[in-house]
Design an enzyme around this catalytic site. Structure first.
Site, PDB file in Angstrom:
ATOM      1  N   TYR A   1     -46.470  37.440  91.728  1.00 38.07           N
ATOM      2  CA  TYR A   1     -45.237  37.619  90.907  1.00 38.07           C
ATOM      3  C   TYR A   1     -45.211  36.468  89.978  1.00 38.07           C
ATOM      4  CZ  TYR A   1     -42.967  34.582  94.595  1.00 38.07           C
ATOM      5  OH  TYR A   1     -42.440  33.487  95.361  1.00 38.07           O
TER       6      TYR A   1
ATOM      7  N   ARG B   1     -47.389  33.295  91.093  1.00 36.70           N
ATOM      8  CA  ARG B   1     -47.759  32.917  92.358  1.00 36.70           C
ATOM      9  C   ARG B   1     -49.098  33.712  92.964  1.00 36.70           C
ATOM     10  NH1 ARG B   1     -45.271  30.398  95.711  1.00 36.70           N
ATOM     11  NH2 ARG B   1     -47.410  29.798  96.159  1.00 36.70           N
TER      12      ARG B   1
ATOM     13  N   HIS C   1     -48.487  36.023  98.997  1.00 37.07           N
ATOM     14  CA  HIS C   1     -48.056  34.854  99.966  1.00 37.07           C
ATOM     15  C   HIS C   1     -47.148  35.489 100.790  1.00 37.07           C
ATOM     16  CE1 HIS C   1     -45.500  33.690  96.874  1.00 37.07           C
ATOM     17  NE2 HIS C   1     -44.520  33.535  97.702  1.00 37.07           N
TER      18      HIS C   1
HETATM   19 FE   FE2 Z   1     -42.335  33.487  97.569  1.00 37.25          FE
END
Ligand code: FE2
Length: 255
Positions: free
Chosen positions: A163, A173, A176
């Site tokens: 995202y 990112r 995760h």
């Molecule tokens: Fe996160």
């Protein structure tokens, strides 16, 4: 469920002995074991890091003991994030499992493992997450479990998507899962993120790269596991976690 448990055993299950299993202290971790609290590439750390040197306090009973987890803490579906709603969430169904150890290699049983994550489109079910990716009504993105006698945890979930996060131009990112572990002592608490192997966003992510040690970064990346893959159901990732170990243990392990 609670009644059944109490009827069957007629006593509260003891996960570990809080006196025999509690060391008298925990090692201080060396400098650089964790990412710096002020990291230039990760903008918001500039505002929230301590401005004065840390003052180390002696470890007292608060730090060397942990949460006392009873048998009713964990719900039946807490470690399966794909069955917490009426319908099934959309995305790649995965099993994430591994073992929790202390730094001396002892498996940590009875450890509370909590996770939270974005859905397969990379969006959190959170009022502040407003980027234009769809929410999934069948996915909340939170789970928890307690490690078994071998220190093993297992979650069934949906592989999260990457995202954008606005830290810098075109910042994304890597996919995760957030983890929080409490260990046997509050001094062992670890909050971290688990990544997936071969993610193309690794070189561009300041949070991942704030762990400056290459081997430290590798320890945050799970491994694909054909062994744990469930045929015709879910593929699997394995990820072992090491928490701080005791500095002095007054009792030998029972054999
Ligand atoms: Fe996160």
């Amino acid at each position: 469920m609670t009644d059944e448990l109490q009827t069957e055993t007629d006593e509260v299950r003891v996960i570990y002995d809080p006196i025999a299993d509690t060391p008298t202290s925990y090692k201080r971790e060396p400098e650089g074991a964790h990412p710096p609290m002020d990291y230039e590439g990760y903008k918001s750390t500039a505002l929230r890091h301590p401005k004065q040197p840390l003052i180390y306090l002696p470890q007292t009973v608060t730090e060397i003991t942990g949460p006392q987890l009873g048998p009713v803490l964990i719900g039946e579906n807490d470690n399966d994030l794909t069955v917490q709603h009426e319908g099934e969430p959309i995305g790649e169904r995965i099993v994430v499992s591994g073992r929790v150890f202390d730094t001396e290699g002892k498996p940590l049983r009875g450890t509370l493992v909590e996770i939270w994550q974005a859905n397969s489109a990379g969006r959190y079910k959170h009022r502040w997450d407003r980027w234009p990716a769809p929410l999934d009504p069948n996915f909340s993105g939170a789970g928890r479990c307690v490690t078994d006698d071998e220190g093993r945890y297992t979650f069934t979930t949906i592989k999260p998507g990457p995202y954008p996060w606005g830290n810098h131009y075109n910042a994304w990112r890597p996919a995760h899962i957030h983890f929080s572990l409490l260990g046997r002592a509050f001094a062992q608490r670890l909050v971290t993120q688990m990544y997936f192997p071969g993610d193309p966003f690794f070189p561009y992510d300041p949070i991942f790269n704030s762990v400056r040690d290459l081997r430290g970064r590798e320890r945050m990346v799970s491994s694909f596991s054909i062994h744990d893959t469930v045929p015709n159901w879910a593929h699997a990732y394995e990820w072992d976690i090491y928490l701080r170990g005791p500095g002095a243990t007054p009792f030998e392990e029972a054999h």
